[in-house]
Design a protein around this motif. Structure first.
Motif, mmCIF file in Angstrom:
data_model
loop_
_atom_site.group_PDB
_atom_site.id
_atom_site.type_symbol
_atom_site.label_atom_id
_atom_site.label_comp_id
_atom_site.label_asym_id
_atom_site.label_seq_id
_atom_site.Cartn_x
_atom_site.Cartn_y
_atom_site.Cartn_z
ATOM 1 N N ASP A 143 79.579 26.937 60.717
ATOM 2 C CA ASP A 143 80.170 26.488 59.596
ATOM 3 C C ASP A 143 79.901 27.330 58.484
ATOM 4 O OD1 ASP A 143 81.649 23.913 59.402
ATOM 5 O OD2 ASP A 143 79.772 22.765 59.447
ATOM 6 N N LEU A 146 82.806 29.926 59.392
ATOM 7 C CA LEU A 146 84.203 29.504 59.009
ATOM 8 C C LEU A 146 84.439 29.448 57.538
ATOM 9 C CD1 LEU A 146 84.496 26.426 61.404
ATOM 10 C CD2 LEU A 146 85.978 28.318 61.489
ATOM 11 N N GLY A 147 83.401 28.852 56.843
ATOM 12 C CA GLY A 147 83.344 28.733 55.310
ATOM 13 C C GLY A 147 83.882 30.209 54.733
ATOM 14 N N ARG A 150 87.569 30.637 55.504
ATOM 15 C CA ARG A 150 88.603 29.902 54.827
ATOM 16 C C ARG A 150 88.624 30.580 53.523
ATOM 17 N NH1 ARG A 150 85.303 25.315 56.721
ATOM 18 N NH2 ARG A 150 86.345 24.717 58.755
ATOM 19 N N GLY A 153 90.861 33.323 53.498
ATOM 20 C CA GLY A 153 92.253 32.922 53.728
ATOM 21 C C GLY A 153 92.268 33.709 55.226
ATOM 22 N N ARG A 156 91.457 29.683 59.942
ATOM 23 C CA ARG A 156 92.280 28.174 59.767
ATOM 24 C C ARG A 156 91.345 27.301 58.946
ATOM 25 N NH1 ARG A 156 95.208 26.666 65.212
ATOM 26 N NH2 ARG A 156 94.939 24.780 64.206
ATOM 27 N N ALA A 157 91.728 26.381 58.335
ATOM 28 C CA ALA A 157 91.037 25.337 57.398
ATOM 29 C C ALA A 157 90.876 24.257 57.993
ATOM 30 C CB ALA A 157 91.673 25.207 55.957
ATOM 31 N N ASP A 158 91.844 23.886 59.201
ATOM 32 C CA ASP A 158 91.648 22.665 60.110
ATOM 33 C C ASP A 158 90.725 22.680 61.196
ATOM 34 O OD1 ASP A 158 93.381 24.492 61.098
ATOM 35 O OD2 ASP A 158 94.738 22.852 61.885
ATOM 36 N N ALA A 197 94.122 32.321 60.482
ATOM 37 C CA ALA A 197 95.080 31.755 59.670
ATOM 38 C C ALA A 197 96.299 32.386 59.524
ATOM 39 C CB ALA A 197 94.569 31.650 58.380
#
Length: 199
Positions: A143, A146-147, A150, A153, A156-158, A197
């Motif tokens: 996480d 990932l954070g 995100r 950019g 991916r945010a999903d 992304a």
């Protein structure tokens, strides 16, 4: 008659710190055990680990009195490398590169676990190792990366940490390291392509 010396309280002995060479021996044994577990087809004996480390079996047992204590130390060291590694990788690399490198560390952890699986499962069943806590720590590490991705950019945010963990377990199940390193690397690259992304 009690002498003054007898009435004088004795100073408490100072806590002894491990000698530098003893600490080095323990670190060396831990590194060797990790390597042997990761490359072993079956769970290796303590004698094999001592021989690979170039020490006597008594030295190994002095640092790790039981197989369980050695497995516990290796397991915790590997988890620390993953949890601390997320932060360290992000400090040096862009989030996608950090995640890709973290995936390789996860593969190393899987390989090491496979080499000590019987003892590890017994320890998990007895409660000596908290599997749920380890899972939470690893998901938190994913996480974190990932954070960061995100925020820039680049990732991916999903996608969730659970998605990535499940994907990694699948990849390293069909292409377990180290014997299938090339295949695992190709699958990890494909996974990373799907995590980037779109701009």
């Amino acid at each position: 008659m009690t002498t003054p010396e007898a009435r004088t309280p004795q100073a408490a002995p100072e806590a002894r710190t491990p000698r530098a060479d003893a600490a080095r021996n323990r670190t060396q044994l831990l590194d060797v055990a990790t390597r042997v577990f990761a490359s072993a087809g079956a769970e290796p004996s303590m004698r094999t680990i001592a021989r690979e480390a170039g020490v006597g079996i008594a030295t190994l047992y002095r640092h790790f009195p039981t197989r369980e204590s050695l497995v516990d130390a290796v397991y915790r060291d590997q988890v620390a490398r993953l949890t601390d590694g997320a932060r360290e990788l992000l400090a040096a690399l862009a989030p996608p590169a950090a995640l890709r490198r973290w995936m390789e560390l996860f593969g190393d952890w899987i390989a090491t676990k496979n080499g000590m699986l019987d003892t590890l499962l017994t320890m998990i069943e007895s409660g000596e190792i908290a599997h749920a806590q380890t899972r939470a720590e690893l998901l938190a590490a994913i996480d974190q990366i990932l954070g960061a991705g995100r925020a820039t950019g680049e990732l991916r945010a999903d996608v969730t940490a659970e998605d990535i963990a499940a994907s990694l377990i699948g990849i390293f199940t069909v292409a377990p390291p180290p014997e299938h390193e090339a295949r695992a690397s190709r699958l990890l690259n494909l996974l990373m392509d799907g995590l980037r992304a779109t701009r």
